[in-house]
Design an enzyme around this catalytic site. Structure first.
Site, PDB file in Angstrom:
ATOM      1  CE  LYS A   1       7.400   2.749  -0.187  1.00 40.23           C
ATOM      2  NZ  LYS A   1       8.524   2.483  -1.087  1.00 40.23           N
TER       3      LYS A   1
ATOM      4  NE  ARG B   1       7.488  -1.618 -11.065  1.00 40.51           N
ATOM      5  CZ  ARG B   1       8.809  -1.735 -10.937  1.00 40.51           C
ATOM      6  NH1 ARG B   1       9.450  -2.687 -11.583  1.00 40.51           N
ATOM      7  NH2 ARG B   1       9.496  -0.896 -10.192  1.00 40.51           N
TER       8      ARG B   1
HETATM    9  N1  BES Z   1       6.574   4.999  -4.601  1.00 47.05           N
HETATM   10  C1  BES Z   1       7.754   4.232  -4.645  1.00 47.05           C
HETATM   11  C2  BES Z   1       8.900   4.957  -5.334  1.00 47.05           C
HETATM   12  C3  BES Z   1       9.420   6.181  -4.649  1.00 47.05           C
HETATM   13  C4  BES Z   1      10.491   6.097  -3.787  1.00 47.05           C
HETATM   14  C5  BES Z   1       8.894   7.413  -4.929  1.00 47.05           C
HETATM   15  C6  BES Z   1      10.986   7.224  -3.194  1.00 47.05           C
HETATM   16  C7  BES Z   1       9.388   8.549  -4.337  1.00 47.05           C
HETATM   17  C8  BES Z   1      10.439   8.459  -3.478  1.00 47.05           C
HETATM   18  C9  BES Z   1       7.507   2.934  -5.399  1.00 47.05           C
HETATM   19  O1  BES Z   1       6.238   2.418  -5.284  1.00 47.05           O
HETATM   20  C10 BES Z   1       8.442   1.931  -4.835  1.00 47.05           C
HETATM   21  O2  BES Z   1       8.289   1.589  -3.707  1.00 47.05           O
HETATM   22  N2  BES Z   1       9.380   1.486  -5.651  1.00 47.05           N
HETATM   23  C11 BES Z   1      10.342   0.533  -5.236  1.00 47.05           C
HETATM   24  C12 BES Z   1      10.482  -0.472  -6.354  1.00 47.05           C
HETATM   25  C13 BES Z   1      11.280  -1.678  -5.986  1.00 47.05           C
HETATM   26  C14 BES Z   1      10.553  -2.502  -4.966  1.00 47.05           C
HETATM   27  C15 BES Z   1      11.532  -2.479  -7.243  1.00 47.05           C
HETATM   28  C16 BES Z   1      11.648   1.259  -4.991  1.00 47.05           C
HETATM   29  O3  BES Z   1      11.952   2.187  -5.721  1.00 47.05           O
HETATM   30  O4  BES Z   1      12.332   0.902  -4.043  1.00 47.05           O
HETATM   31 MN    MN Z   2       6.019   1.167  -3.593  1.00 41.18          MN
END
Ligand code: BES
Ligand code: MN
Ligand code: ZN
Length: 500
Positions: free
Chosen positions: A280, A354
């Site tokens: 990230k 997931r």
């Molecule tokens: N934990 C995150 C989702 C999230 C984002 C929770 C902001 C709370 C606040 C999750 O693991 C994630 O990183 N999801 C990605 C998925 C994508 C790579 C398909 C996302 O939402 O960007």
């Molecule tokens: Mn994530």
């Protein structure tokens, strides 16, 4: 916090603070009228000065009101007398709790259940009161170098019950509300603790502690070796880059008949989500301490149902791991085999929720569940779609979706149902594996749910994406909301009522 009921004259009751409701346009609640009379018009005089107009959420602390035994009287704005709703009632309680927290009163008499809350009855109002006082008093202060002496002076709250016939019902409602408040506070605490303290092992230890504290609970923790044996290649791929070992935590509440099918809750417990090799950006990565809020809510709900000793069987399963980049970490493009036998192409290591959930969802099949609800801070797309007020609900069963929706309305911990149509499924097709772990830029919360749906065909299942509702991010005013503990407990309490 101690809760009790009181039916004596509030003007004469011995307590350090009486909470009294007033409406907009100088309309007084019954107790406010009584106090105005006892104080020979003092209340009306103060209100007439204009420092409080009765808008919902306003409060004004008065001291040494003539004719009133208690040294403090808190006027609490309840809004327009004709426009009462449950949500406004909660807003009023929240404000009252916050003001009381700033005072040094250690006891209070609360006369706010006589004010309106829409269609909700006295039991509901009483329960919500105990919940608000318990969870509203929460703050995480123990990580300060010098923790503040205590800003939670309040020890006991009596709820004024005008009609003595309602006393037993009010007491039961207080017990429920206090149990729910404790569960919410517990979930908030786990959520707020940072990644260096709240690790998968910490979640496992807290779960074991919980099981020690309540007779109805047992806890079993599976380590990586045991998960390996079960074939949980997907779950294990997430923690592979981390020095912190992954854990699968199973907490059982045995409240029902031995053979009664359990309701199963599954929580995403990513104790910190860096994104892994698909790292990230630095921006708000620190918010990812909250990526175990699904797990926290499930643990909070277990604390509450154990406290209430609900007469049904409930099992919580928590998939706990830390998502880190390292030389051992899963690479984008790696293909892993899940416990179900289905293979997954990990195109993005940041779509890790997931990956841990799918193996936990396969694992729970062995319990022959009545229903399964998983709870996860799963996608940023969910926050874009629904913001923070609703959790996204997905389900493969309409009755289950309806039951959860109703529990959400009742607890005001609300959900909004989203589609799980087959048309979305091709988005997670993979060239080499059975599926990919991402579904492209469109409908990200839905394709994440589609992914989970491929592992939940054998039972009635619902998924809650709580990425927007579980916490408020940021730097100084951040915090876990404790959601959806209120929703989950209401859903389970409704199942008890249904079985009667
Ligand atoms: N934990 C995150 C989702 C999230 C984002 C929770 C902001 C709370 C606040 C999750 O693991 C994630 O990183 N999801 C990605 C998925 C994508 C790579 C398909 C996302 O939402 O960007
Ligand atoms: Mn994530
Ligand atoms: Zn995540």
């Amino acid at each position: 916090m101690q809760f009790s009921t009181s039916s004596g004259n509030p003007a004469k009751t011995r307590t350090q603070c009486v909470l009294v409701g007033i409406y907009e346009n100088n309309k007084l609640s019954d107790t406010a009228k009584l106090f105005d009379k006892a104080s020979k018009g003092y209340l009306k005089k103060v209100i007439g000065r204009g420092d409080i107009s009765g808008k919902a959420g306003q409060t004004l602390m008065l001291h040494d009101v003539p004719g009133i035994n208690a040294p403090r009287v808190m006027l609490v704005g309840c809004g327009d007398i004709n426009g009462a709703t449950g949500a406004r009632y909660l807003q009023m309680l929240k404000a009252a709790v916050a003001t009381l927290k700033k005072s040094s009163a250690i006891s209070a008499l609360c006369c706010l259940t006589e004010t309106g809350a829409g269609k909700n009855d006295l039991a509901w109002k009483t329960r919500r009161l105990a919940e608000a006082f318990t969870s509203g008093n929460y703050s995480l202060t123990r990580l300060k170098g010098k923790p503040p002496a205590s800003d939670n002076a309040l020890q006991s709250v009596d709820v004024y019950v005008a009609d003595k016939k309602s006393n037993a019902a009010a007491k039961a409602a207080l017990a429920d509300g206090s149990a729910i408040g404790m569960g919410i506070s517990f979930a908030k605490d786990l959520g707020n603790l940072p990644g260096n303290i709240c690790t998968p092992t910490y979640l496992a230890d807290e779960s074991k502690k919980l099981a020690k504290a309540y007779k109805s609970l047992t806890c079993k923790v599976l380590d990586e070796k045991e998960m390996q044996k079960l074939g949980m290649g997907s779950l294990l791929s997430v923690g592979h880059g981390s020095a912190e070992p992954s854990k699968l935590i199973v907490i059982q509440h045995k409240g029902g008949k031995a053979k009664a099918k359990p309701h199963v809750l599954v929580g995403k417990g990513i104790t910190f989500d860096t994104g892994g090799i698909s790292l990230k950006s630095a921006g708000t990565m620190y918010d990812m301490i909250y990526d175990m809020c699904g797990a926290a809510s499930v643990m909070g709900a277990m604390k509450t149902v154990a406290e209430q000793n609900l007469p049904i069987n409930i099992i919580a399963v928590i998939a706990a791991a830390e998502n880190m980049p390292s030389d051992r970490a899963t690479r984008p493009g790696d293909i892993v085999t899940s416990m179900s036998g289905q293979t997954i192409e990990v195109l993005n290591t940041d779509a890790e929720g997931r990956l841990v959930l799918c193996d936990a969802l396969t694992y729970v099949d062995k319990f022959d569940p009545e229903t399964v609800i998983d709870v996860a801070t799963l996608t940023g797309a969910c926050v874009v779609a629904l913001g923070s007020h609703a959790s996204a609900l997905y389900a493969n069963d309409d009755k289950l979706a309806q039951d959860i929706t109703e529990a959400g309305e009742d607890s005001l911990d609300r959900v909004w149902r989203m589609p799980l149509w087959d048309e979305y499924q091709p988005q997670i097709n993979s060239a080499f594996a059975d599926m990919a772990n991402i579904g492209g830029p469109q409908a990200g919360s839905i394709t994440a749910a589609c992914f989970l749906s491929r592992f939940t065909k054998k039972y009635r299942w619902a998924h809650l994406d709580i990425a927007g509702s579980a916490f408020k991010g940021g730097t100084t005013t951040k915090g876990s909301t404790g959601r959806p503990v209120g929703l989950l407990v209401q859903y389970l309490m409704d199942r008890v009522a249904e079985s009667k």
